[in-house]
Structure formats: C-alpha cells, structure tokens
Design a protein around this motif. Structure first.
Motif, PDB file in Angstrom:
ATOM      1  N   MET A   1       0.837  -1.181   0.000  1.00 31.10           N
ATOM      2  CA  MET A   1       0.000   0.000   0.000  1.00 31.10           C
ATOM      3  C   MET A   1       0.883   1.246   0.000  1.00 31.10           C
ATOM      4  SD  MET A   1      -2.959   0.859   2.694  1.00 31.10           S
ATOM      5  CE  MET A   1      -4.023   2.201   2.447  1.00 31.10           C
ATOM      6  N   ALA A   2       0.580   2.163  -0.872  1.00 27.60           N
ATOM      7  CA  ALA A   2       1.370   3.385  -1.002  1.00 27.60           C
ATOM      8  C   ALA A   2       0.927   4.430   0.016  1.00 27.60           C
ATOM      9  CB  ALA A   2       1.223   3.948  -2.415  1.00 27.60           C
ATOM     10  N   LEU A   3       1.886   5.169   0.522  1.00 25.92           N
ATOM     11  CA  LEU A   3       1.610   6.256   1.451  1.00 25.92           C
ATOM     12  C   LEU A   3       1.022   7.432   0.685  1.00 25.92           C
ATOM     13  CD1 LEU A   3       2.018   7.336   4.375  1.00 25.92           C
ATOM     14  CD2 LEU A   3       4.207   8.250   3.562  1.00 25.92           C
ATOM     15  N   THR A   4      -0.073   7.987   1.179  1.00 28.88           N
ATOM     16  CA  THR A   4      -0.641   9.204   0.604  1.00 28.88           C
ATOM     17  C   THR A   4      -0.628  10.286   1.673  1.00 28.88           C
ATOM     18  OG1 THR A   4      -2.913   8.611   1.188  1.00 28.88           O
ATOM     19  CG2 THR A   4      -2.126   7.907  -0.990  1.00 28.88           C
ATOM     20  N   ARG A   5      -0.593  11.527   1.230  1.00 33.35           N
ATOM     21  CA  ARG A   5      -0.537  12.657   2.154  1.00 33.35           C
ATOM     22  C   ARG A   5      -1.694  13.614   1.855  1.00 33.35           C
ATOM     23  NH1 ARG A   5       4.572  11.568   0.471  1.00 33.35           N
ATOM     24  NH2 ARG A   5       6.140  11.220   2.086  1.00 33.35           N
ATOM     25  N   HIS A   6      -2.069  14.339   2.876  1.00 37.87           N
ATOM     26  CA  HIS A   6      -3.074  15.380   2.701  1.00 37.87           C
ATOM     27  C   HIS A   6      -2.897  16.434   3.787  1.00 37.87           C
ATOM     28  CE1 HIS A   6      -5.099  12.789   5.694  1.00 37.87           C
ATOM     29  NE2 HIS A   6      -5.597  13.922   6.149  1.00 37.87           N
ATOM     30  N   ILE A   7      -3.451  17.601   3.523  1.00 41.83           N
ATOM     31  CA  ILE A   7      -3.563  18.607   4.572  1.00 41.83           C
ATOM     32  C   ILE A   7      -5.008  18.601   5.045  1.00 41.83           C
ATOM     33  CG2 ILE A   7      -1.666  20.018   3.711  1.00 41.83           C
ATOM     34  CD1 ILE A   7      -3.896  21.996   2.685  1.00 41.83           C
ATOM     35  N   HIS A   8      -5.200  19.059   6.271  1.00 46.38           N
ATOM     36  CA  HIS A   8      -6.530  19.142   6.853  1.00 46.38           C
ATOM     37  C   HIS A   8      -6.699  20.535   7.419  1.00 46.38           C
ATOM     38  CE1 HIS A   8      -9.436  17.953  10.279  1.00 46.38           C
ATOM     39  NE2 HIS A   8     -10.082  18.405   9.241  1.00 46.38           N
ATOM     40  N   VAL A   9      -7.725  21.252   6.949  1.00 42.33           N
ATOM     41  CA  VAL A   9      -8.003  22.589   7.460  1.00 42.33           C
ATOM     42  C   VAL A   9      -9.480  22.693   7.819  1.00 42.33           C
ATOM     43  CG1 VAL A   9      -6.103  23.712   6.235  1.00 42.33           C
ATOM     44  CG2 VAL A   9      -8.338  23.587   5.169  1.00 42.33           C
ATOM     45  N   VAL A  41     -11.895  20.288   5.633  1.00 46.13           N
ATOM     46  CA  VAL A  41     -11.431  19.935   4.294  1.00 46.13           C
ATOM     47  C   VAL A  41     -10.116  19.163   4.369  1.00 46.13           C
ATOM     48  CG1 VAL A  41     -10.615  20.896   2.105  1.00 46.13           C
ATOM     49  CG2 VAL A  41     -12.545  21.954   3.266  1.00 46.13           C
ATOM     50  N   GLU A  42     -10.015  18.128   3.563  1.00 48.36           N
ATOM     51  CA  GLU A  42      -8.751  17.433   3.314  1.00 48.36           C
ATOM     52  C   GLU A  42      -8.424  17.594   1.833  1.00 48.36           C
ATOM     53  OE1 GLU A  42      -9.015  13.333   4.414  1.00 48.36           O
ATOM     54  OE2 GLU A  42      -9.253  13.795   6.543  1.00 48.36           O
ATOM     55  N   ILE A  43      -7.185  17.973   1.558  1.00 43.46           N
ATOM     56  CA  ILE A  43      -6.708  18.141   0.180  1.00 43.46           C
ATOM     57  C   ILE A  43      -5.420  17.343   0.039  1.00 43.46           C
ATOM     58  CG2 ILE A  43      -5.999  19.762  -1.616  1.00 43.46           C
ATOM     59  CD1 ILE A  43      -7.375  21.988   0.058  1.00 43.46           C
ATOM     60  N   SER A  44      -5.355  16.491  -0.967  1.00 46.83           N
ATOM     61  CA  SER A  44      -4.147  15.682  -1.136  1.00 46.83           C
ATOM     62  C   SER A  44      -2.964  16.549  -1.560  1.00 46.83           C
ATOM     63  CB  SER A  44      -4.378  14.564  -2.156  1.00 46.83           C
ATOM     64  OG  SER A  44      -4.610  15.090  -3.447  1.00 46.83           O
ATOM     65  N   VAL A  45      -1.799  16.156  -1.082  1.00 44.86           N
ATOM     66  CA  VAL A  45      -0.536  16.799  -1.452  1.00 44.86           C
ATOM     67  C   VAL A  45       0.472  15.705  -1.794  1.00 44.86           C
ATOM     68  CG1 VAL A  45      -0.912  18.923  -0.119  1.00 44.86           C
ATOM     69  CG2 VAL A  45       0.202  16.968   0.966  1.00 44.86           C
ATOM     70  N   GLN A  46       1.520  16.083  -2.506  1.00 45.52           N
ATOM     71  CA  GLN A  46       2.511  15.115  -2.970  1.00 45.52           C
ATOM     72  C   GLN A  46       3.670  14.945  -1.997  1.00 45.52           C
ATOM     73  OE1 GLN A  46       1.957  13.175  -5.720  1.00 45.52           O
ATOM     74  NE2 GLN A  46      -0.022  14.180  -5.523  1.00 45.52           N
ATOM     75  N   HIS A  47       3.951  15.975  -1.188  1.00 44.48           N
ATOM     76  CA  HIS A  47       5.057  15.873  -0.236  1.00 44.48           C
ATOM     77  C   HIS A  47       4.676  16.565   1.060  1.00 44.48           C
ATOM     78  CE1 HIS A  47       6.250  20.078  -0.899  1.00 44.48           C
ATOM     79  NE2 HIS A  47       6.114  19.856  -2.197  1.00 44.48           N
ATOM     80  N   GLY A  48       5.475  16.403   2.066  1.00 42.97           N
ATOM     81  CA  GLY A  48       5.142  16.893   3.390  1.00 42.97           C
ATOM     82  C   GLY A  48       5.786  18.201   3.786  1.00 42.97           C
ATOM     83  N   ASP A  49       6.243  18.992   2.834  1.00 43.80           N
ATOM     84  CA  ASP A  49       6.937  20.234   3.177  1.00 43.80           C
ATOM     85  C   ASP A  49       6.184  21.456   2.669  1.00 43.80           C
ATOM     86  OD1 ASP A  49       8.808  21.928   4.239  1.00 43.80           O
ATOM     87  OD2 ASP A  49      10.241  21.668   2.604  1.00 43.80           O
ATOM     88  N   ARG A  50       4.976  21.619   3.154  1.00 43.97           N
ATOM     89  CA  ARG A  50       4.168  22.829   2.900  1.00 43.97           C
ATOM     90  C   ARG A  50       3.889  23.071   1.420  1.00 43.97           C
ATOM     91  NH1 ARG A  50       7.560  23.475   7.018  1.00 43.97           N
ATOM     92  NH2 ARG A  50       6.701  24.099   9.024  1.00 43.97           N
ATOM     93  N   GLU A  51       3.580  22.013   0.714  1.00 47.54           N
ATOM     94  CA  GLU A  51       3.145  22.164  -0.675  1.00 47.54           C
ATOM     95  C   GLU A  51       1.968  23.126  -0.752  1.00 47.54           C
ATOM     96  OE1 GLU A  51       1.167  19.374  -4.133  1.00 47.54           O
ATOM     97  OE2 GLU A  51       2.275  18.419  -2.537  1.00 47.54           O
TER      98      GLU A  51
END
Length: 132
Positions: A1-9, A41-51
C-alpha cells in the motif's frame, strides 16, 4: 500500500439558513435558524513540506465559505445562507478548491452545523488525468 498525504483545514462562519420544504416533524426548519457552519477539508498533497500552506488555505477557506452567503441583515448580524444545505455548501467549496488548487488532487469536504451534524462530498481525480 502506497503512502498518501493530505492537509486538513477547518474554518467556521456564523450564519443562518432554512429548509423551505421541511415537513413534519421538522417544519421548524422552514424558518431561518442560526448555526456555526464548520467546514472541514482534506486536500491531497505530494510531499510533506508545505506544498499547500495550511494557514493560508484556512484563511482562504473561511473567506470563500462566507462568500456563498448573502450579506447579513442587519449589518452586524449573521450571514444568510438562504436555503443552502450543508451538502450544497460542501459541493461549492470543493468546486472552489479544485478551481484554485487543481483537479488532480483528492478533496474531501464536510460542512457541519455547529460542528456536529452535517454533510459532505468528495472529489476523486480521474486516474488517467493525474500527473498532467
């Protein structure tokens, strides 16, 4: 399973709305009533450094949510969302988010009355279009 990232606001605005077609036993909802509308809201991001910077997204989200309402009447009163439901507001927020940040991101949005009861939607990008 691949790791996915998102921000939550989360953002909230005070407002009134109504459900003109409410029937028994919920006819009281036909009249305008006040809530704190809480958008999460959750929005997917590609990396964990404030995309996408969460503070900037949260400020923008509050402004956009408020823009879906009519101005308050009286001027110092709550915003007027009219007959818009939580689901309607969530759909409009997802449309604004994909317009601003792209349709290549998964977006999940819930709008809750007073932070406890609500509805939401999710935008899933077309896998064929991801990476374009």
């Amino acid at each position: 399973m691949a790791l996915t990232r998102h921000i939550h606001v989360t953002a909230q605005v005070e407002g009134v709305h109504r459900w003109p077609d409410a029937g028994p036993p919920d006819t009281y909802l036909t009249a305008s009533h006040r809530h704190l509308f809480v958008a999460s809201v959750e929005i997917s991001v590609q990396h964990g450094d404030r995309e996408l910077e969460i503070n900037a997204v949260a400020r923008w989200l509050a402004t956009v949510l408020a823009s879906f309402a009519d101005p308050p009447d009286p001027p110092d009163g709550p915003l007027n969302f009219g007959a818009q439901s939580c689901e309607h507001l969530a759909e409009r927020l997802v449309a604004a988010i994909t317009d601003r940040y792209g349709t290549h991101r998964r977006v999940r949005c819930t709008v809750a009355e007073d932070g406890i009861l609500g509805g939401g939607v999710q935008w899933n990008p077309d896998p064929a279009g991801v990476g374009r």
